[in-house]
Design a protein around this motif. Structure first.
Motif, PDB file in Angstrom:
ATOM      1  N   LYS A   1     -13.241  -3.764   3.971  1.00 52.11           N
ATOM      2  CA  LYS A   1     -13.532  -2.468   3.577  1.00 52.11           C
ATOM      3  C   LYS A   1     -12.550  -2.075   2.291  1.00 52.11           C
ATOM      4  CE  LYS A   1     -15.395  -0.569   7.715  1.00 52.11           C
ATOM      5  NZ  LYS A   1     -16.724   0.564   7.503  1.00 52.11           N
ATOM      6  N   TRP A   2     -13.040  -1.307   1.330  1.00 49.83           N
ATOM      7  CA  TRP A   2     -11.984  -0.839   0.445  1.00 49.83           C
ATOM      8  C   TRP A   2     -11.362   0.249   0.776  1.00 49.83           C
ATOM      9  CZ3 TRP A   2     -11.611  -4.300  -3.379  1.00 49.83           C
ATOM     10  CH2 TRP A   2     -12.400  -5.347  -3.650  1.00 49.83           C
ATOM     11  N   MET A   3     -10.142   0.614   0.028  1.00 46.97           N
ATOM     12  CA  MET A   3      -9.254   1.662   0.397  1.00 46.97           C
ATOM     13  C   MET A   3     -10.069   2.886   0.206  1.00 46.97           C
ATOM     14  SD  MET A   3      -6.524   0.557   1.762  1.00 46.97           S
ATOM     15  CE  MET A   3      -7.898  -0.651   2.538  1.00 46.97           C
ATOM     16  N   THR A   4     -11.130   3.006  -0.454  1.00 45.65           N
ATOM     17  CA  THR A   4     -12.006   4.162  -0.631  1.00 45.65           C
ATOM     18  C   THR A   4     -12.872   4.618   0.678  1.00 45.65           C
ATOM     19  OG1 THR A   4     -13.838   2.827  -1.612  1.00 45.65           O
ATOM     20  CG2 THR A   4     -12.077   4.011  -3.199  1.00 45.65           C
ATOM     21  N   GLY A   5     -13.019   3.357   1.630  1.00 49.50           N
ATOM     22  CA  GLY A   5     -13.760   3.362   2.872  1.00 49.50           C
ATOM     23  C   GLY A   5     -15.066   2.930   2.691  1.00 49.50           C
ATOM     24  N   GLU A   6     -15.505   2.421   1.250  1.00 48.88           N
ATOM     25  CA  GLU A   6     -16.801   1.616   1.333  1.00 48.88           C
ATOM     26  C   GLU A   6     -16.613   0.164   1.778  1.00 48.88           C
ATOM     27  OE1 GLU A   6     -18.288   2.256  -2.905  1.00 48.88           O
ATOM     28  OE2 GLU A   6     -16.535   3.390  -3.157  1.00 48.88           O
ATOM     29  N   SER A   7     -17.567  -0.414   2.232  1.00 46.75           N
ATOM     30  CA  SER A   7     -17.634  -1.784   2.681  1.00 46.75           C
ATOM     31  C   SER A   7     -17.804  -2.527   1.475  1.00 46.75           C
ATOM     32  CB  SER A   7     -19.019  -1.926   3.547  1.00 46.75           C
ATOM     33  OG  SER A   7     -18.837  -1.141   4.827  1.00 46.75           O
TER      34      SER A   7
ATOM     35  N   SER B   1      -9.181  -0.459  -5.450  1.00 46.27           N
ATOM     36  CA  SER B   1     -10.533  -0.475  -4.653  1.00 46.27           C
ATOM     37  C   SER B   1     -11.573  -1.028  -5.788  1.00 46.27           C
ATOM     38  CB  SER B   1     -11.023   0.605  -4.123  1.00 46.27           C
ATOM     39  OG  SER B   1     -10.080   0.898  -2.912  1.00 46.27           O
TER      40      SER B   1
ATOM     41  N   THR C   1     -14.614  -1.319  -6.773  1.00 44.46           N
ATOM     42  CA  THR C   1     -15.995  -0.971  -6.199  1.00 44.46           C
ATOM     43  C   THR C   1     -17.094  -0.881  -7.102  1.00 44.46           C
ATOM     44  OG1 THR C   1     -15.429   1.298  -6.220  1.00 44.46           O
ATOM     45  CG2 THR C   1     -14.998   0.533  -4.414  1.00 44.46           C
TER      46      THR C   1
ATOM     47  N   ASP D   1      -3.375   4.212  -4.633  1.00 43.73           N
ATOM     48  CA  ASP D   1      -3.493   3.409  -3.440  1.00 43.73           C
ATOM     49  C   ASP D   1      -3.461   1.991  -4.095  1.00 43.73           C
ATOM     50  OD1 ASP D   1      -3.919   2.343  -0.887  1.00 43.73           O
ATOM     51  OD2 ASP D   1      -5.231   3.846  -0.516  1.00 43.73           O
TER      52      ASP D   1
ATOM     53  N   ARG E   1       0.890  -1.240  -0.008  1.00 43.39           N
ATOM     54  CA  ARG E   1       0.116  -0.135   0.077  1.00 43.39           C
ATOM     55  C   ARG E   1       0.829   1.332  -0.065  1.00 43.39           C
ATOM     56  NH1 ARG E   1      -4.602   2.436   4.163  1.00 43.39           N
ATOM     57  NH2 ARG E   1      -5.522   3.691   2.534  1.00 43.39           N
TER      58      ARG E   1
END
Length: 118
Positions: free
Chosen positions: A56-62, A28, A30, A25, A15
């Motif tokens: 959780k993805w690096m974007t913050g999304e589950s 992700s 998504t 990053d 990362r």
């Protein structure tokens, strides 16, 4: 998207590499479109680290299974049962379980995907 190959690195160091050297990053995944792109272009690379940790993805999304695939995110890596950080994501395109989680620190990653900000 940039595929990085190393002699072996931890998920955290992968990362950091994406952030410092590629300006992005770990990827992700998504959207279905991004999933399809990765499966088309990186299908034969083998096991590759991605930006999924603790579901959780690096974007913050589950993580949500919008891809309709089989996956194994069970917070357990059988090779290292004494390690507590077993929730880092890998993509294994040719496996039955295409998304898996495994040890973040003790199992070295040879390849990982960076998502580059443009």
């Amino acid at each position: 998207m940039q595929l990085v190959t190393t002699d072996g690195t931890t998920w955290e160091d992968a990362r950091k590499h994406c952030q410092q050297h590629e300006g992005g990053d770990l990827v992700s995944i998504t959207s279905k479109a991004k999933w399809d792109f990765i499966m088309k272009n990186f299908r034969n690379v083998g096991r590759v680290g991605i930006g999924l940790k603790d579901k959780k993805w690096m974007t913050g999304e589950s993580f949500e299974n919008i891809f309709g695939i089989t996956f194994q995110l069970n917070d357990y890596d059988g090779a290292y049962p004494s390690e507590v950080d077993n929730t880092c994501g890998v993509l294994v395109p040719l496996s039955k379980n295409k998304l898996q989680d495994e040890n973040c620190n003790l199992r070295p990653m040879q390849k990982f995907l960076c998502e580059i900000d443009i």
